[in-house]
Motif scaffolding. Structure first.
Motif, PDB file in Angstrom:
ATOM      1  N   GLY A   1       0.800  -1.225   0.000  1.00  0.00           N
ATOM      2  CA  GLY A   1       0.000   0.000   0.000  1.00  0.00           C
ATOM      3  C   GLY A   1       0.832   1.274   0.000  1.00  0.00           C
ATOM      4  O   GLY A   1       0.277   2.372  -0.071  1.00  0.00           O
ATOM      5  N   PHE A   2       2.149   1.127   0.044  1.00  0.00           N
ATOM      6  CA  PHE A   2       3.027   2.299   0.059  1.00  0.00           C
ATOM      7  C   PHE A   2       4.085   2.152  -1.035  1.00  0.00           C
ATOM      8  O   PHE A   2       4.442   1.045  -1.443  1.00  0.00           O
ATOM      9  CB  PHE A   2       3.732   2.438   1.410  1.00  0.00           C
ATOM     10  CG  PHE A   2       2.804   2.756   2.549  1.00  0.00           C
ATOM     11  CD1 PHE A   2       2.476   4.077   2.860  1.00  0.00           C
ATOM     12  CD2 PHE A   2       2.248   1.730   3.315  1.00  0.00           C
ATOM     13  CE1 PHE A   2       1.626   4.361   3.920  1.00  0.00           C
ATOM     14  CE2 PHE A   2       1.403   2.016   4.373  1.00  0.00           C
ATOM     15  CZ  PHE A   2       1.079   3.336   4.675  1.00  0.00           C
ATOM     16  N   LYS A   3       4.585   3.293  -1.488  1.00  0.00           N
ATOM     17  CA  LYS A   3       5.697   3.288  -2.426  1.00  0.00           C
ATOM     18  C   LYS A   3       6.965   2.793  -1.728  1.00  0.00           C
ATOM     19  O   LYS A   3       7.134   2.999  -0.528  1.00  0.00           O
ATOM     20  CB  LYS A   3       5.933   4.694  -2.973  1.00  0.00           C
ATOM     21  CG  LYS A   3       4.786   5.270  -3.786  1.00  0.00           C
ATOM     22  CD  LYS A   3       5.122   6.679  -4.264  1.00  0.00           C
ATOM     23  CE  LYS A   3       3.981   7.269  -5.075  1.00  0.00           C
ATOM     24  NZ  LYS A   3       4.283   8.651  -5.540  1.00  0.00           N
ATOM     25  N   GLU A   4       7.816   2.148  -2.498  1.00  0.00           N
ATOM     26  CA  GLU A   4       9.082   1.703  -1.920  1.00  0.00           C
ATOM     27  C   GLU A   4       9.940   2.920  -1.574  1.00  0.00           C
ATOM     28  O   GLU A   4      10.034   3.874  -2.343  1.00  0.00           O
ATOM     29  CB  GLU A   4       9.841   0.809  -2.907  1.00  0.00           C
ATOM     30  CG  GLU A   4      11.164   0.291  -2.366  1.00  0.00           C
ATOM     31  CD  GLU A   4      11.922  -0.549  -3.370  1.00  0.00           C
ATOM     32  OE1 GLU A   4      12.764   0.040  -4.085  1.00  0.00           O
ATOM     33  OE2 GLU A   4      11.663  -1.772  -3.439  1.00  0.00           O
ATOM     34  N   TYR A   5      10.539   2.854  -0.393  1.00  0.00           N
ATOM     35  CA  TYR A   5      11.406   3.945   0.082  1.00  0.00           C
ATOM     36  C   TYR A   5      12.850   3.505  -0.051  1.00  0.00           C
ATOM     37  O   TYR A   5      13.215   2.399   0.353  1.00  0.00           O
ATOM     38  CB  TYR A   5      11.075   4.263   1.538  1.00  0.00           C
ATOM     39  CG  TYR A   5      11.967   5.305   2.188  1.00  0.00           C
ATOM     40  CD1 TYR A   5      11.605   6.645   2.206  1.00  0.00           C
ATOM     41  CD2 TYR A   5      13.168   4.937   2.797  1.00  0.00           C
ATOM     42  CE1 TYR A   5      12.418   7.605   2.810  1.00  0.00           C
ATOM     43  CE2 TYR A   5      13.983   5.881   3.394  1.00  0.00           C
ATOM     44  CZ  TYR A   5      13.608   7.215   3.401  1.00  0.00           C
ATOM     45  OH  TYR A   5      14.406   8.149   3.999  1.00  0.00           O
ATOM     46  N   GLU A   6      13.685   4.361  -0.611  1.00  0.00           N
ATOM     47  CA  GLU A   6      15.105   4.035  -0.785  1.00  0.00           C
ATOM     48  C   GLU A   6      15.975   5.220  -0.374  1.00  0.00           C
ATOM     49  O   GLU A   6      15.748   6.344  -0.819  1.00  0.00           O
ATOM     50  CB  GLU A   6      15.404   3.674  -2.244  1.00  0.00           C
ATOM     51  CG  GLU A   6      16.871   3.292  -2.492  1.00  0.00           C
ATOM     52  CD  GLU A   6      17.162   3.000  -3.945  1.00  0.00           C
ATOM     53  OE1 GLU A   6      17.366   3.978  -4.699  1.00  0.00           O
ATOM     54  OE2 GLU A   6      17.164   1.812  -4.325  1.00  0.00           O
ATOM     55  N   ALA A   7      16.934   4.950   0.495  1.00  0.00           N
ATOM     56  CA  ALA A   7      17.875   5.977   0.935  1.00  0.00           C
ATOM     57  C   ALA A   7      19.287   5.475   0.684  1.00  0.00           C
ATOM     58  O   ALA A   7      19.656   4.398   1.144  1.00  0.00           O
ATOM     59  CB  ALA A   7      17.670   6.294   2.411  1.00  0.00           C
ATOM     60  N   LYS A   8      20.060   6.260  -0.052  1.00  0.00           N
ATOM     61  CA  LYS A   8      21.439   5.895  -0.349  1.00  0.00           C
ATOM     62  C   LYS A   8      22.407   6.634   0.563  1.00  0.00           C
ATOM     63  O   LYS A   8      22.067   7.639   1.167  1.00  0.00           O
ATOM     64  CB  LYS A   8      21.754   6.191  -1.809  1.00  0.00           C
ATOM     65  CG  LYS A   8      20.925   5.376  -2.803  1.00  0.00           C
ATOM     66  CD  LYS A   8      21.327   5.687  -4.232  1.00  0.00           C
ATOM     67  CE  LYS A   8      20.518   4.852  -5.224  1.00  0.00           C
ATOM     68  NZ  LYS A   8      20.896   5.148  -6.626  1.00  0.00           N
ATOM     69  N   ASN A   9      23.616   6.077   0.649  1.00  0.00           N
ATOM     70  CA  ASN A   9      24.702   6.701   1.428  1.00  0.00           C
ATOM     71  C   ASN A   9      24.341   6.878   2.904  1.00  0.00           C
ATOM     72  O   ASN A   9      24.630   7.906   3.511  1.00  0.00           O
ATOM     73  CB  ASN A   9      25.087   8.054   0.831  1.00  0.00           C
ATOM     74  CG  ASN A   9      25.557   7.935  -0.600  1.00  0.00           C
ATOM     75  OD1 ASN A   9      26.242   6.981  -0.958  1.00  0.00           O
ATOM     76  ND2 ASN A   9      25.175   8.892  -1.443  1.00  0.00           N
TER      77      ASN A   9
END
Length: 418
Positions: free
Chosen positions: A93-101
């Motif tokens: 139900g949510f967009k995928e969250y991506e955090a780099k570094n």
């Protein structure tokens, strides 16, 4: 009849036991060797999201760990090797969250809060990880020195990382306290927050490094090029730190990655570029020569599983030394003190009687004292005090070889040895 095992097998067993003492699974030393990531998972309205899958991946080694947010939306990933990670959060139900570094440092807790947006999992919201300015998850007081500082900041003699402890608040300037004979690693000592020098404690990859004879010195000083990070805690120590009243220093050495990397370095010093020591007895600048050369190499043995890192450093030093001391004159060696105002008494008389002409008969000399006296050189300066001056060359040849093997057996099992 019971036969004894051959000596070679006993030696092999001892070496194996010592080697295994340096190898530990990920949970053995907790935060001393690893860091952790924690944070809150919430939606765009700020409501906590339980059951979200949080995964971190180190792009250099593809090492992966994961966790699930609890009923209050909090996630924690423990025993994370230091490095830079990509953090992803997925929830239906949510967009995928991506955090780099997202940076994880040894001995520290990295906080990364996540705000999910409503949408399809096929959509991705990407952000760039930023350093947390306020330390809110641990109470210890510490200074962290990473590879950039260790390799770029000027280091003192012998390229010793301990020189940078001068940057730690509460630390007195570090200094040599013993001779090369006692401390060939040329480790430095310091007082932190007014405590005694032997209240400090240094760990290298989790193992305490102590010069048993001189406990205020570190037993081994890794070359600067092999160090990943140095964490110096000076107050409010965590439970796993311990063993220190002044400074608890944790040194983590470098590990290999999937990519092959290496370095080479050379340092040369001589008397042409050095100032003359004020206390050197002589007219010219003393002989001085120091070369510190070496290199490092690291990479993979088995992709994503087995990695190596090796470093070598050679220190070759020749330093001019001088000394001015007092030695007995020839007439003193012969027992003739007639030229001096001090009266020499015969210790066997009662009441005491002075030796005739203030001269001790040779028949009263101890044979052992005569032999020792014959080993002393004659004074080369006038007078009876500070009458001998000598110069010489102090040699130091030291070779440091460091190797480290990392095996990521599974997500929860990391084995290493050095």
């Amino acid at each position: 009849m019971v036969s004894k095992p051959p000596g070679c097998l006993i030696a092999f067993g001892l070496c194996l036991a010592l080697s295994l003492g340096w190898i530990a699974p990920a949970g053995a030393y907790a935060q001393v060797l690893y860091g952790s990531i924690t944070g809150n998972v919430a939606d765009s309205s700020g409501a906590r999201v339980p059951g979200a899958e949080v995964k971190i991946v180190n792009p250099d080694t593809n090492y992966t760990q994961s966790a699930v947010s609890n009923e209050t939306g909090i996630y924690t990933i423990k025993n994370v090797p230091g490095g830079t990670y990509t953090l992803t959060v997925t929830m239906t139900g949510f967009k995928e969250y991506e955090a780099k570094n997202v940076s994880v440092t040894v001995g520290n807790v990295t906080r990364h809060d996540v705000a999910l947006q409503i949408g399809q999992l096929s959509d991705t919201v990407s952000v760039t990880g930023a350093a947390t300015l306020l330390q809110a998850d641990t109470a210890d007081v510490h200074v962290q020195l990473e590879t950039k500082e260790i390799t770029n900041l000027p280091l003192g003699a012998y390229r010793n990382y301990q020189t940078l402890i001068n940057l730690v608040p509460g630390a007195t300037p570090s200094e040599f306290q013993n001779a090369v004979t006692d401390t060939p690693m040329r480790s430095l000592t310091t007082n932190v927050n007014g405590t005694a020098r032997n209240s400090n404690n240094t760990r290298i990859d989790g193992a305490q490094s102590i010069n048993v004879w001189l406990p205020h010195h570190s037993g081994y000083v890794p070359p600067a090029e092999t160090i990943e990070v140095v964490n110096v805690a000076t107050n409010n120590f965590d439970a796993e730190t311990g063993f220190a009243g002044g400074a608890a220093t944790t040194v983590i050495t470098k590990s290999g990655t999937n990519a092959f990397h290496g370095s080479a370095f050379a340092l040369h010093e001589n008397r042409v570029t050095n100032a003359r020591d004020f206390f050197f007895y002589g007219d010219k600048t003393p002989h001085s020569l120091r070369n510190i050369d070496g290199g490092t190499v690291g990479g993979r043995i088995i992709k994503d599983k087995l990695f190596f890192f090796a470093g070598f450093e050679a220190t070759m030093e020749r330093l001019g030394q001088s000394s001015q001391v007092t030695l007995p004159t020839d007439d003193q060696k012969a027992g003739n003190f007639s030229a001096y105002n001090t009266t020499i008494y015969d210790p066997t008389t009662n009441p005491r009687t002075a030796f005739p002409n203030n001269t001790i008969p040779s028949t009263r000399f101890s044979p052992a004292a005569v032999k020792m006296q014959a080993l002393l050189p004659s004074p080369n300066l006038p007078g009876v005090v500070a009458n001998y001056q000598a110069t010489g060359i102090q040699d130091l040849n030291r070779y440091n070889t460091d190797t480290k093997i990392d095996w990521y057996r599974s997500q929860s099992h990391h084995v290493w040895g050095r």
